[in-house]
Design a protein around this motif. Structure first.
Motif, PDB file in Angstrom:
ATOM      1  N   ASP A  96      46.978  50.644  54.567  1.00 41.67           N
ATOM      2  CA  ASP A  96      46.345  50.768  55.886  1.00 41.67           C
ATOM      3  C   ASP A  96      44.849  51.007  55.769  1.00 41.67           C
ATOM      4  O   ASP A  96      44.061  50.477  56.548  1.00 41.67           O
ATOM      5  CB  ASP A  96      47.014  51.848  56.734  1.00 41.67           C
ATOM      6  CG  ASP A  96      47.008  53.222  56.093  1.00 41.67           C
ATOM      7  OD1 ASP A  96      46.842  53.338  54.861  1.00 41.67           O
ATOM      8  OD2 ASP A  96      47.197  54.209  56.840  1.00 41.67           O
ATOM      9  N   ARG A  97      44.448  51.754  54.768  1.00 38.75           N
ATOM     10  CA  ARG A  97      43.009  51.991  54.554  1.00 38.75           C
ATOM     11  C   ARG A  97      42.316  50.696  54.105  1.00 38.75           C
ATOM     12  O   ARG A  97      41.185  50.423  54.507  1.00 38.75           O
ATOM     13  CB  ARG A  97      42.805  53.099  53.538  1.00 38.75           C
ATOM     14  CG  ARG A  97      41.347  53.485  53.388  1.00 38.75           C
ATOM     15  CD  ARG A  97      41.180  54.722  52.523  1.00 38.75           C
ATOM     16  NE  ARG A  97      39.786  54.997  52.347  1.00 38.75           N
ATOM     17  CZ  ARG A  97      39.141  55.971  52.965  1.00 38.75           C
ATOM     18  NH1 ARG A  97      39.767  56.752  53.793  1.00 38.75           N
ATOM     19  NH2 ARG A  97      37.852  56.149  52.749  1.00 38.75           N
ATOM     20  N   ILE A  98      42.985  49.930  53.270  1.00 34.43           N
ATOM     21  CA  ILE A  98      42.414  48.655  52.816  1.00 34.43           C
ATOM     22  C   ILE A  98      42.157  47.746  54.002  1.00 34.43           C
ATOM     23  O   ILE A  98      41.078  47.178  54.147  1.00 34.43           O
ATOM     24  CB  ILE A  98      43.351  47.978  51.780  1.00 34.43           C
ATOM     25  CG1 ILE A  98      43.366  48.781  50.479  1.00 34.43           C
ATOM     26  CG2 ILE A  98      42.935  46.533  51.527  1.00 34.43           C
ATOM     27  CD1 ILE A  98      44.473  48.408  49.522  1.00 34.43           C
ATOM     28  N   VAL A  99      43.156  47.627  54.866  1.00 34.68           N
ATOM     29  CA  VAL A  99      43.019  46.765  56.041  1.00 34.68           C
ATOM     30  C   VAL A  99      41.887  47.264  56.954  1.00 34.68           C
ATOM     31  O   VAL A  99      41.165  46.461  57.549  1.00 34.68           O
ATOM     32  CB  VAL A  99      44.366  46.683  56.796  1.00 34.68           C
ATOM     33  CG1 VAL A  99      44.210  46.008  58.136  1.00 34.68           C
ATOM     34  CG2 VAL A  99      45.401  45.947  55.941  1.00 34.68           C
ATOM     35  N   ALA A 100      41.694  48.576  57.026  1.00 33.53           N
ATOM     36  CA  ALA A 100      40.684  49.154  57.924  1.00 33.53           C
ATOM     37  C   ALA A 100      39.271  49.182  57.328  1.00 33.53           C
ATOM     38  O   ALA A 100      38.302  49.416  58.055  1.00 33.53           O
ATOM     39  CB  ALA A 100      41.097  50.569  58.320  1.00 33.53           C
ATOM     40  N   THR A 101      39.131  48.966  56.030  1.00 32.46           N
ATOM     41  CA  THR A 101      37.811  49.045  55.385  1.00 32.46           C
ATOM     42  C   THR A 101      36.933  47.892  55.841  1.00 32.46           C
ATOM     43  O   THR A 101      37.319  46.727  55.761  1.00 32.46           O
ATOM     44  CB  THR A 101      37.962  49.033  53.854  1.00 32.46           C
ATOM     45  OG1 THR A 101      38.693  50.198  53.463  1.00 32.46           O
ATOM     46  CG2 THR A 101      36.604  49.032  53.163  1.00 32.46           C
ATOM     47  N   VAL A 128      37.966  39.000  49.316  1.00 27.49           N
ATOM     48  CA  VAL A 128      38.271  40.017  50.327  1.00 27.49           C
ATOM     49  C   VAL A 128      39.487  39.594  51.149  1.00 27.49           C
ATOM     50  O   VAL A 128      40.374  40.415  51.427  1.00 27.49           O
ATOM     51  CB  VAL A 128      37.052  40.279  51.244  1.00 27.49           C
ATOM     52  CG1 VAL A 128      37.437  41.145  52.433  1.00 27.49           C
ATOM     53  CG2 VAL A 128      35.921  40.911  50.453  1.00 27.49           C
ATOM     54  N   GLN A 129      39.550  38.324  51.509  1.00 23.32           N
ATOM     55  CA  GLN A 129      40.689  37.836  52.296  1.00 23.32           C
ATOM     56  C   GLN A 129      41.988  38.004  51.524  1.00 23.32           C
ATOM     57  O   GLN A 129      42.999  38.452  52.069  1.00 23.32           O
ATOM     58  CB  GLN A 129      40.481  36.371  52.695  1.00 23.32           C
ATOM     59  CG  GLN A 129      41.533  35.854  53.650  1.00 23.32           C
ATOM     60  CD  GLN A 129      41.516  36.597  54.972  1.00 23.32           C
ATOM     61  OE1 GLN A 129      40.489  36.682  55.628  1.00 23.32           O
ATOM     62  NE2 GLN A 129      42.662  37.142  55.367  1.00 23.32           N
ATOM     63  N   ARG A 130      41.977  37.665  50.245  1.00 23.43           N
ATOM     64  CA  ARG A 130      43.189  37.804  49.424  1.00 23.43           C
ATOM     65  C   ARG A 130      43.594  39.281  49.342  1.00 23.43           C
ATOM     66  O   ARG A 130      44.777  39.620  49.473  1.00 23.43           O
ATOM     67  CB  ARG A 130      42.931  37.236  48.031  1.00 23.43           C
ATOM     68  CG  ARG A 130      44.013  37.480  47.003  1.00 23.43           C
ATOM     69  CD  ARG A 130      45.190  36.514  47.068  1.00 23.43           C
ATOM     70  NE  ARG A 130      44.859  35.186  46.672  1.00 23.43           N
ATOM     71  CZ  ARG A 130      44.927  34.712  45.426  1.00 23.43           C
ATOM     72  NH1 ARG A 130      45.308  35.501  44.435  1.00 23.43           N
ATOM     73  NH2 ARG A 130      44.609  33.475  45.172  1.00 23.43           N
ATOM     74  N   ILE A 131      42.622  40.155  49.126  1.00 21.28           N
ATOM     75  CA  ILE A 131      42.891  41.599  49.054  1.00 21.28           C
ATOM     76  C   ILE A 131      43.504  42.087  50.368  1.00 21.28           C
ATOM     77  O   ILE A 131      44.509  42.800  50.377  1.00 21.28           O
ATOM     78  CB  ILE A 131      41.589  42.354  48.708  1.00 21.28           C
ATOM     79  CG1 ILE A 131      41.216  42.099  47.245  1.00 21.28           C
ATOM     80  CG2 ILE A 131      41.723  43.848  49.004  1.00 21.28           C
ATOM     81  CD1 ILE A 131      39.816  42.520  46.863  1.00 21.28           C
ATOM     82  N   SER A 132      42.915  41.696  51.472  1.00 18.58           N
ATOM     83  CA  SER A 132      43.404  42.109  52.794  1.00 18.58           C
ATOM     84  C   SER A 132      44.794  41.553  53.072  1.00 18.58           C
ATOM     85  O   SER A 132      45.644  42.250  53.641  1.00 18.58           O
ATOM     86  CB  SER A 132      42.438  41.651  53.883  1.00 18.58           C
ATOM     87  OG  SER A 132      41.199  42.294  53.734  1.00 18.58           O
ATOM     88  N   ASP A 133      45.038  40.310  52.693  1.00 21.35           N
ATOM     89  CA  ASP A 133      46.349  39.696  52.915  1.00 21.35           C
ATOM     90  C   ASP A 133      47.446  40.444  52.163  1.00 21.35           C
ATOM     91  O   ASP A 133      48.535  40.674  52.702  1.00 21.35           O
ATOM     92  CB  ASP A 133      46.341  38.220  52.487  1.00 21.35           C
ATOM     93  CG  ASP A 133      45.537  37.331  53.419  1.00 21.35           C
ATOM     94  OD1 ASP A 133      45.142  37.784  54.521  1.00 21.35           O
ATOM     95  OD2 ASP A 133      45.283  36.170  53.027  1.00 21.35           O
ATOM     96  N   VAL A 134      47.164  40.829  50.924  1.00 23.00           N
ATOM     97  CA  VAL A 134      48.154  41.574  50.130  1.00 23.00           C
ATOM     98  C   VAL A 134      48.443  42.910  50.804  1.00 23.00           C
ATOM     99  O   VAL A 134      49.607  43.322  50.934  1.00 23.00           O
ATOM    100  CB  VAL A 134      47.657  41.784  48.679  1.00 23.00           C
ATOM    101  CG1 VAL A 134      48.519  42.791  47.938  1.00 23.00           C
ATOM    102  CG2 VAL A 134      47.625  40.456  47.934  1.00 23.00           C
ATOM    103  N   ALA A 135      47.395  43.598  51.263  1.00 29.52           N
ATOM    104  CA  ALA A 135      47.579  44.906  51.909  1.00 29.52           C
ATOM    105  C   ALA A 135      48.351  44.770  53.222  1.00 29.52           C
ATOM    106  O   ALA A 135      49.253  45.560  53.501  1.00 29.52           O
ATOM    107  CB  ALA A 135      46.227  45.568  52.150  1.00 29.52           C
ATOM    108  N   ALA A 136      48.012  43.767  54.013  1.00 28.93           N
ATOM    109  CA  ALA A 136      48.700  43.549  55.288  1.00 28.93           C
ATOM    110  C   ALA A 136      50.173  43.235  55.047  1.00 28.93           C
ATOM    111  O   ALA A 136      51.059  43.738  55.765  1.00 28.93           O
ATOM    112  CB  ALA A 136      48.027  42.434  56.082  1.00 28.93           C
ATOM    113  N   ASP A 137      50.461  42.421  54.031  1.00 24.86           N
ATOM    114  CA  ASP A 137      51.836  42.093  53.694  1.00 24.86           C
ATOM    115  C   ASP A 137      52.588  43.342  53.234  1.00 24.86           C
ATOM    116  O   ASP A 137      53.751  43.550  53.592  1.00 24.86           O
ATOM    117  CB  ASP A 137      51.868  41.006  52.618  1.00 24.86           C
ATOM    118  CG  ASP A 137      53.273  40.527  52.323  1.00 24.86           C
ATOM    119  OD1 ASP A 137      53.962  40.081  53.264  1.00 24.86           O
ATOM    120  OD2 ASP A 137      53.687  40.605  51.146  1.00 24.86           O
TER     121      ASP A 137
END
Length: 143
Positions: A96-101, A128-137
């Protein structure tokens, strides 16, 4: 919403008066990254949209919320430095923090927004998109 390590990184960049010094510091950060083992350099881990070759792997630790750890590497020294910035901001954080950063805020505060070519910037945001996608998943799977 930057973590303490990222705030320290931003502060370190602010100590340099010109871009040449910041650039040298960025390269030095990249040199300190552990290399990604050859077996992790797969087509699945390759980040599309980067001018240089970039590989990014992740591991999700279960929890509420889950924690995501990232490892990455590149064949370019400057991109390795950008990876070091991203690892500081994201790796080991909760999903959740990753997605919010807000990486744009961090990017601007470091001064990278004015000094990277459009191609490097595109590659940075592809990571960044790949990082966010992994966190969201990871968040979706945890709920």
């Amino acid at each position: 919403m930057a973590n303490a390590a990222t705030e320290e990184l931003i502060e370190n960049f602010s100590l340099f008066d010109d871009w040449e010094e910041r650039y040298a510091y960025l390269i030095d950060l990249g040199r300190k990254l552990d290399p990604l083992p050859e077996e992790d350099r797969t087509p699945e881990s390759k980040v599309e949209g980067c001018m240089s070759q970039v590989w990014l792997v992740s591991a999700v630790e279960p929890g509420a919320p889950p924690v995501v750890r990232y490892r990455a590497d590149s064949d370019s020294q400057i991109v390795r430095g950008l990876i070091a910035v991203l690892m500081t901001a994201y790796s080991g954080e909760t999903a959740d923090r990753i997605v919010a950063t807000d990486i744009n805020d961090i990017f601007t505060r470091i001064g990278l927004d004015k000094h990277l070519s459009p191609n490097r910037r595109n590659g940075f945001y592809a990571m960044v998109q790949r990082i966010s996608d992994v966190a969201a998943d990871a968040l979706k799977r945890a709920s």
